[in-house]
Design a protein around this motif. Structure first.
Motif, PDB file in Angstrom:
ATOM      1  N   ARG A 146       0.839  -1.217   0.000  1.00 33.88           N
ATOM      2  CA  ARG A 146       0.000   0.000   0.000  1.00 33.88           C
ATOM      3  C   ARG A 146       0.867   1.257   0.000  1.00 33.88           C
ATOM      4  N   ASP A 147       1.835   1.323   0.893  1.00 35.47           N
ATOM      5  CA  ASP A 147       2.647   2.534   1.031  1.00 35.47           C
ATOM      6  C   ASP A 147       3.520   2.766  -0.203  1.00 35.47           C
ATOM      7  N   ILE A 157       9.809   7.636  -2.743  1.00 28.68           N
ATOM      8  CA  ILE A 157      10.567   7.784  -1.504  1.00 28.68           C
ATOM      9  C   ILE A 157      11.038   6.410  -1.032  1.00 28.68           C
ATOM     10  N   PHE A 158      11.970   6.388  -0.099  1.00 29.07           N
ATOM     11  CA  PHE A 158      12.499   5.119   0.395  1.00 29.07           C
ATOM     12  C   PHE A 158      11.493   4.429   1.304  1.00 29.07           C
ATOM     13  N   ALA A 203       3.207  -6.347  -8.822  1.00 26.62           N
ATOM     14  CA  ALA A 203       3.140  -6.446 -10.279  1.00 26.62           C
ATOM     15  C   ALA A 203       1.768  -6.016 -10.797  1.00 26.62           C
ATOM     16  N   LYS A 204       0.718  -6.377 -10.069  1.00 23.63           N
ATOM     17  CA  LYS A 204      -0.636  -5.979 -10.471  1.00 23.63           C
ATOM     18  C   LYS A 204      -0.802  -4.459 -10.458  1.00 23.63           C
ATOM     19  N   LYS A 205       0.040  -3.795  -9.679  1.00 21.52           N
ATOM     20  CA  LYS A 205      -0.012  -2.338  -9.594  1.00 21.52           C
ATOM     21  C   LYS A 205       1.023  -1.685 -10.507  1.00 21.52           C
ATOM     22  N   GLY A 206       1.729  -2.517 -11.293  1.00 22.86           N
ATOM     23  CA  GLY A 206       2.652  -1.991 -12.285  1.00 22.86           C
ATOM     24  C   GLY A 206       4.107  -1.907 -11.876  1.00 22.86           C
ATOM     25  N   LEU A 235      16.961   1.658  -2.251  1.00 22.68           N
ATOM     26  CA  LEU A 235      16.065   0.804  -3.021  1.00 22.68           C
ATOM     27  C   LEU A 235      15.427  -0.241  -2.106  1.00 22.68           C
ATOM     28  N   PRO A 236      14.135  -0.487  -2.221  1.00 24.27           N
ATOM     29  CA  PRO A 236      13.451  -1.454  -1.363  1.00 24.27           C
ATOM     30  C   PRO A 236      14.069  -2.846  -1.487  1.00 24.27           C
TER      31      PRO A 236
END
Length: 311
Positions: free
Chosen positions: A148-149, A156-157, A183-186, A256-257
């Motif tokens: 979600r975030d 942002i990080f 992936a569903k959110k692109g 990077l996450p």
């Protein structure tokens, strides 16, 4: 429509067309879909236009009949549609609903790059995650919060997760579920089974097709990276400093996450895995350096529950 058909029949007779051609023409214009198309454009389509563009109608009819009969067509995954444009009857081929769904699934799959992971996690989903303990519920909540975030503000990080737990409790599945939901959110992710990746890198020594540096760069620069099973192999100074250290240093600098899964708690990973190499050399400073990066990149989440591989 009856008038158009009757006029067409008279026109064919006037032109002296043989009975076979007349029969084909009548069959074409009597097809329900073609008849409906002609009716929709009855004010513009004349018998002369139908005669001129008969080959288009015939092509449409053959393609439609083959498709409905389950036969192979010249354009698999597409279905014909009749259009009337610029005083001409034309055919356009549009993707079928099944083809659209397959293309959408393909795009989703392309956004998740899985390296040396089981096919069983291909369809992993947060909605299907097994929540049998409070800790698993907490892990799922943390995963959903990240999705979600990150989706709301990818610029942002966002700190990833360090999933810690025993064998078979679903850590890898949860990583894959996060990647699939993103992936569903692109958003694209790369999931790497770290011990196998390190082993594969050793196989690249002396390779002319691809260098170790290229392989590491592909992983370390992933928009979202998930390192699965860290701590499951025998650590060498090379794999710790030249592979894990290089990847984590880059990702910390670029913010990077990054996600991890491990059978070790963070403190255990530092003291029992990273601090002692395969030569039994104790190097706590180097271990601490790696752990600083892991703690910056991810927060520890414990996953408890039964072994789902051997219920």
């Amino acid at each position: 429509m009856e008038n158009v058909g009757a006029q067409m029949g008279k026109l064919l007779q006037q032109k002296g067309w043989n009975q076979k051609v007349q029969a084909i023409s009548q069959k074409v214009i009597k097809d329900p879909d073609i008849a409906a198309f002609l009716q929709e454009n009855v004010s513009e389509i004349t018998p002369q236009i139908i005669q001129r563009d008969l080959s288009q109608l015939l092509e449409y009819l053959h393609f439609k009949n083959d498709y409905q009969a389950g036969k192979e067509t010249l354009m698999p995954g597409y279905y014909p549609e009749l259009l009337f444009s610029n005083h001409q009857i034309e055919i356009v081929y549009r993707p079928t609903q099944k083809s659209k769904q397959e293309q959408a699934q393909k795009k989703l799959a392309q956004r998740v790059k899985a390296i040396s992971l089981p096919k069983a996690i291909k369809n992993a989903s947060l909605q299907d995650y097994f929540t049998s303990t409070p800790e698993r519920i907490d892990a799922l909540t943390a995963a959903m919060s990240f999705v979600r975030d990150y989706s709301q503000d990818p610029g942002i990080f966002h700190q990833g997760l360090y999933l810690q737990g025993d064998f078979g409790v679903g850590k890898t599945y949860l990583l894959a579920a996060i990647a699939n939901d993103l992936a569903k959110k692109g958003f694209a992710s790369t999931i790497v089974h770290l011990p196998t990746f390190i082993l594969d890198l050793k196989g690249l020594i002396g390779s002319k097709s691809k260098s170790i540096t290229q392989a590491i760069n592909e992983v370390k620069k992933a928009p979202i990276l998930m390192l699965d099973d860290i701590g499951a192999d025998t650590l060498s100074a090379w794999s710790r400093d030249e592979i894990i250290g290089v990847i984590l240093q880059y990702r910390m600098q670029e913010e990077l996450p990054t996600f991890f899964s491990s059978n070790y708690k963070m403190d255990e990973l530092e003291n029992n895995y990273l601090a002692v190499n395969n030569r039994q050399e104790f190097e706590p400073v180097k271990a601490k350096r790696i752990m600083e990066r892991i703690r910056f990149l991810a927060k520890e989440v414990t996953v408890l529950g039964p072994n789902l591989r051997n219920p």
